[in-house]
Design an enzyme around this catalytic site. Structure first.
Site, PDB file in Angstrom:
ATOM      1  N   ALA A 183      36.272  35.309  36.672  1.00 42.53           N
ATOM      2  CA  ALA A 183      36.711  36.920  37.175  1.00 42.53           C
ATOM      3  C   ALA A 183      37.490  36.711  38.442  1.00 42.53           C
ATOM      4  O   ALA A 183      37.834  37.763  38.879  1.00 42.53           O
ATOM      5  CB  ALA A 183      35.411  37.576  37.189  1.00 42.53           C
ATOM      6  N   SER A 184      37.363  35.667  39.372  1.00 44.20           N
ATOM      7  CA  SER A 184      37.782  35.793  40.469  1.00 44.20           C
ATOM      8  C   SER A 184      39.314  35.427  40.879  1.00 44.20           C
ATOM      9  O   SER A 184      39.662  34.371  40.219  1.00 44.20           O
ATOM     10  CB  SER A 184      36.971  34.654  41.435  1.00 44.20           C
ATOM     11  OG  SER A 184      37.861  34.302  42.409  1.00 44.20           O
ATOM     12  N   ASN A 185      40.054  36.351  41.152  1.00 43.83           N
ATOM     13  CA  ASN A 185      41.538  36.142  41.213  1.00 43.83           C
ATOM     14  C   ASN A 185      42.026  34.888  42.245  1.00 43.83           C
ATOM     15  O   ASN A 185      42.882  34.278  41.869  1.00 43.83           O
ATOM     16  CB  ASN A 185      42.264  37.481  41.844  1.00 43.83           C
ATOM     17  CG  ASN A 185      41.582  38.103  43.077  1.00 43.83           C
ATOM     18  OD1 ASN A 185      40.531  38.301  43.072  1.00 43.83           O
ATOM     19  ND2 ASN A 185      42.351  37.989  44.265  1.00 43.83           N
ATOM     20  N   SER A 217      40.130  32.325  42.695  1.00 46.17           N
ATOM     21  CA  SER A 217      39.686  31.151  41.645  1.00 46.17           C
ATOM     22  C   SER A 217      41.008  30.842  40.880  1.00 46.17           C
ATOM     23  O   SER A 217      41.159  29.542  40.451  1.00 46.17           O
ATOM     24  CB  SER A 217      38.405  31.282  41.053  1.00 46.17           C
ATOM     25  OG  SER A 217      37.452  31.435  41.858  1.00 46.17           O
TER      26      SER A 217
END
Length: 196
Positions: free
Chosen positions: A13-15, A17
């Site tokens: 969910a991490s941009n 990442s």
């Protein structure tokens, strides 16, 4: 001489990442130890019930300006997700099954692209099944294994491991015991890995 190694802790969910996973998936001269985990429990420990990019408006406004710049720099596609952060539980559970499999990097890259290029719901079983089938895997078997109690326990253990390592965000990289946080530190982590 053995190939350099790096551990990449990331949340689907991490941009930020997204940027690092796509960059590492291109690496051919480094062994990547993929460490999918969930940021939610980490944030909860910090007293947050959502991403800081949602809770802090100025930070959120900044990040949606920063992402197109960073994607252009790394020649990565970008579309701001219509839902952020998306539920990444299912993707993480499937990824745990692939950690030591040759399909892991491709799976991770495709899930990230589904979220941040195609604006697809990576919490949806059909979306994950299509990704698995697209790389020649048995989606039904892997989804069943992902939902098994032992695999759910593995993800809880991964969250405990992240806490023990004092991880507070994603992506986070380790080269041996040296920790680097953030996509902007990936180059430093890779440089150390190649020196080690």
């Amino acid at each position: 001489m053995s190939a350099p190694e790096i551990a990449c802790w990331f949340d689907f969910a991490s941009n930020y990442s997204y940027l690092s996973v796509l960059r590492l998936a291109r690496q051919r001269d480094v062994i990547v130890h993929w460490k999918p985990f969930l940021l939610g429990p980490i944030f909860k420990e910090q007293g947050w019930d959502n991403s800081p990019f949602v809770l802090q408006q100025d930070k959120g406004d900044y990040v949606w300006k920063d992402m197109p710049r960073e994607c252009a720099k790394y020649e990565l596609p970008w579309r701001r997700p219509s839902e952020f952060p998306r539920r990444s539980l299912l993707a993480a559970r499937v990824a745990l099954l692939g950690e030591h499999q040759p399909w892991m990097a491709e799976f991770c890259a495709r899930v990230m692209l589904a979220n941040f290029e195609h604006d697809e719901d990576i919490g949806n079983e059909d979306v994950i099944a299509a990704i698995l089938t697209g790389i020649g895997l048995d989606a039904g078997a892997l989804l069943a294994a992902a939902h098994a109690d032992d695999n759910k326990a593995r993800l809880r253990a991964r969250s405990a491991e992240a806490k023990a390592l004092r991880i507070f965000g994603a992506p986070t990289f380790f080269v041996d015991t040296e920790m680097y946080w953030g996509n902007d530190r990936l180059a430093d982590a890779l440089a150390l890995a190649k020196l080690a």
